[in-house]
Design a protein around this motif. Structure first.
Motif, mmCIF file in Angstrom:
data_model
loop_
_atom_site.group_PDB
_atom_site.id
_atom_site.type_symbol
_atom_site.label_atom_id
_atom_site.label_comp_id
_atom_site.label_asym_id
_atom_site.label_seq_id
_atom_site.Cartn_x
_atom_site.Cartn_y
_atom_site.Cartn_z
ATOM 1 N N UNK A 133 0.853 -1.185 0.000
ATOM 2 C CA UNK A 133 0.000 0.000 0.000
ATOM 3 C C UNK A 133 0.887 1.233 0.000
ATOM 4 N N UNK A 134 0.589 2.155 -0.898
ATOM 5 C CA UNK A 134 1.363 3.391 -1.010
ATOM 6 C C UNK A 134 1.058 4.287 0.200
ATOM 7 N N UNK A 135 2.083 4.774 0.904
ATOM 8 C CA UNK A 135 1.841 5.624 2.072
ATOM 9 C C UNK A 135 1.339 7.025 1.732
ATOM 10 N N UNK A 136 1.463 7.450 0.482
ATOM 11 C CA UNK A 136 1.035 8.795 0.083
ATOM 12 C C UNK A 136 -0.434 8.800 -0.325
ATOM 13 N N UNK A 137 -0.782 7.922 -1.279
ATOM 14 C CA UNK A 137 -2.157 7.928 -1.792
ATOM 15 C C UNK A 137 -3.036 6.857 -1.161
ATOM 16 N N UNK A 138 -2.429 5.873 -0.497
ATOM 17 C CA UNK A 138 -3.188 4.830 0.177
ATOM 18 C C UNK A 138 -3.708 3.732 -0.733
ATOM 19 N N UNK A 139 -3.329 3.750 -1.982
ATOM 20 C CA UNK A 139 -3.792 2.736 -2.933
ATOM 21 C C UNK A 139 -2.859 1.531 -2.926
ATOM 22 N N UNK A 140 -3.415 0.347 -3.133
ATOM 23 C CA UNK A 140 -2.552 -0.833 -3.240
ATOM 24 C C UNK A 140 -1.894 -0.893 -4.615
ATOM 25 N N UNK B 229 3.861 3.911 -5.126
ATOM 26 C CA UNK B 229 3.254 3.291 -6.303
ATOM 27 C C UNK B 229 3.668 3.963 -7.603
ATOM 28 N N UNK B 230 4.095 5.217 -7.522
ATOM 29 C CA UNK B 230 4.418 5.948 -8.741
ATOM 30 C C UNK B 230 5.449 7.032 -8.456
ATOM 31 N N UNK B 231 5.978 7.589 -9.501
ATOM 32 C CA UNK B 231 6.923 8.700 -9.379
ATOM 33 C C UNK B 231 6.228 9.918 -8.767
ATOM 34 N N UNK B 232 4.990 10.117 -9.109
ATOM 35 C CA UNK B 232 4.227 11.247 -8.572
ATOM 36 C C UNK B 232 4.104 11.160 -7.051
ATOM 37 N N UNK B 233 3.808 9.964 -6.539
ATOM 38 C CA UNK B 233 3.706 9.785 -5.089
ATOM 39 C C UNK B 233 5.073 9.909 -4.426
ATOM 40 N N UNK B 234 6.119 9.435 -5.081
ATOM 41 C CA UNK B 234 7.456 9.556 -4.524
ATOM 42 C C UNK B 234 7.844 11.024 -4.369
ATOM 43 N N UNK B 235 7.494 11.834 -5.350
ATOM 44 C CA UNK B 235 7.799 13.271 -5.274
ATOM 45 C C UNK B 235 6.931 13.982 -4.245
ATOM 46 N N UNK B 236 5.720 13.502 -4.041
ATOM 47 C CA UNK B 236 4.785 14.148 -3.120
ATOM 48 C C UNK B 236 5.041 13.764 -1.667
ATOM 49 N N UNK B 237 5.940 12.855 -1.408
ATOM 50 C CA UNK B 237 6.162 12.363 -0.049
ATOM 51 C C UNK B 237 6.561 13.454 0.930
ATOM 52 N N UNK B 238 7.317 14.445 0.482
ATOM 53 C CA UNK B 238 7.767 15.499 1.381
ATOM 54 C C UNK B 238 6.895 16.740 1.318
ATOM 55 N N UNK B 239 5.969 16.781 0.398
ATOM 56 C CA UNK B 239 5.119 17.965 0.254
ATOM 57 C C UNK B 239 4.136 18.083 1.407
ATOM 58 N N UNK B 240 3.725 16.959 1.975
ATOM 59 C CA UNK B 240 2.819 16.998 3.106
ATOM 60 C C UNK B 240 1.371 17.194 2.723
ATOM 61 N N UNK B 241 1.081 17.307 1.462
ATOM 62 C CA UNK B 241 -0.295 17.455 1.002
ATOM 63 C C UNK B 241 -0.438 16.791 -0.362
#
Length: 59
Positions: free
Chosen positions: A5-12, A29-41
């Motif tokens: 489960x992706x910790x950013x978006x919560x999708x499996x 799950x994706x490059x987008x979620x990896x980049x968003x990990x530190x954004x906090x939103x």
């Protein structure tokens, strides 16, 4: 196939052949979620730094 489960978006997301050797290190799950990990939103059109919140004024 194993899933995580992706910790950013919560999708499996499921195991992929390209992650065969690094599956234990894969967190997102994706490059987008990896980049968003530190954004906090979550990423949305209004949270992009390139979009101004001021209305467009025609000169």
């Amino acid at each position: 196939m194993p899933t995580k489960t992706c910790p950013v978006c919560g999708r499996p997301f499921a195991w992929r052949k390209k992650w065969e050797r690094v599956w234990d290190e894969v967190l997102y799950c994706s490059e987008r979620c990896r980049r968003a990990k530190t954004a906090g939103e979550p990423k949305t059109a209004t949270s992009s730094p390139n979009i101004t919140k001021q209305p467009y004024i025609k000169d």
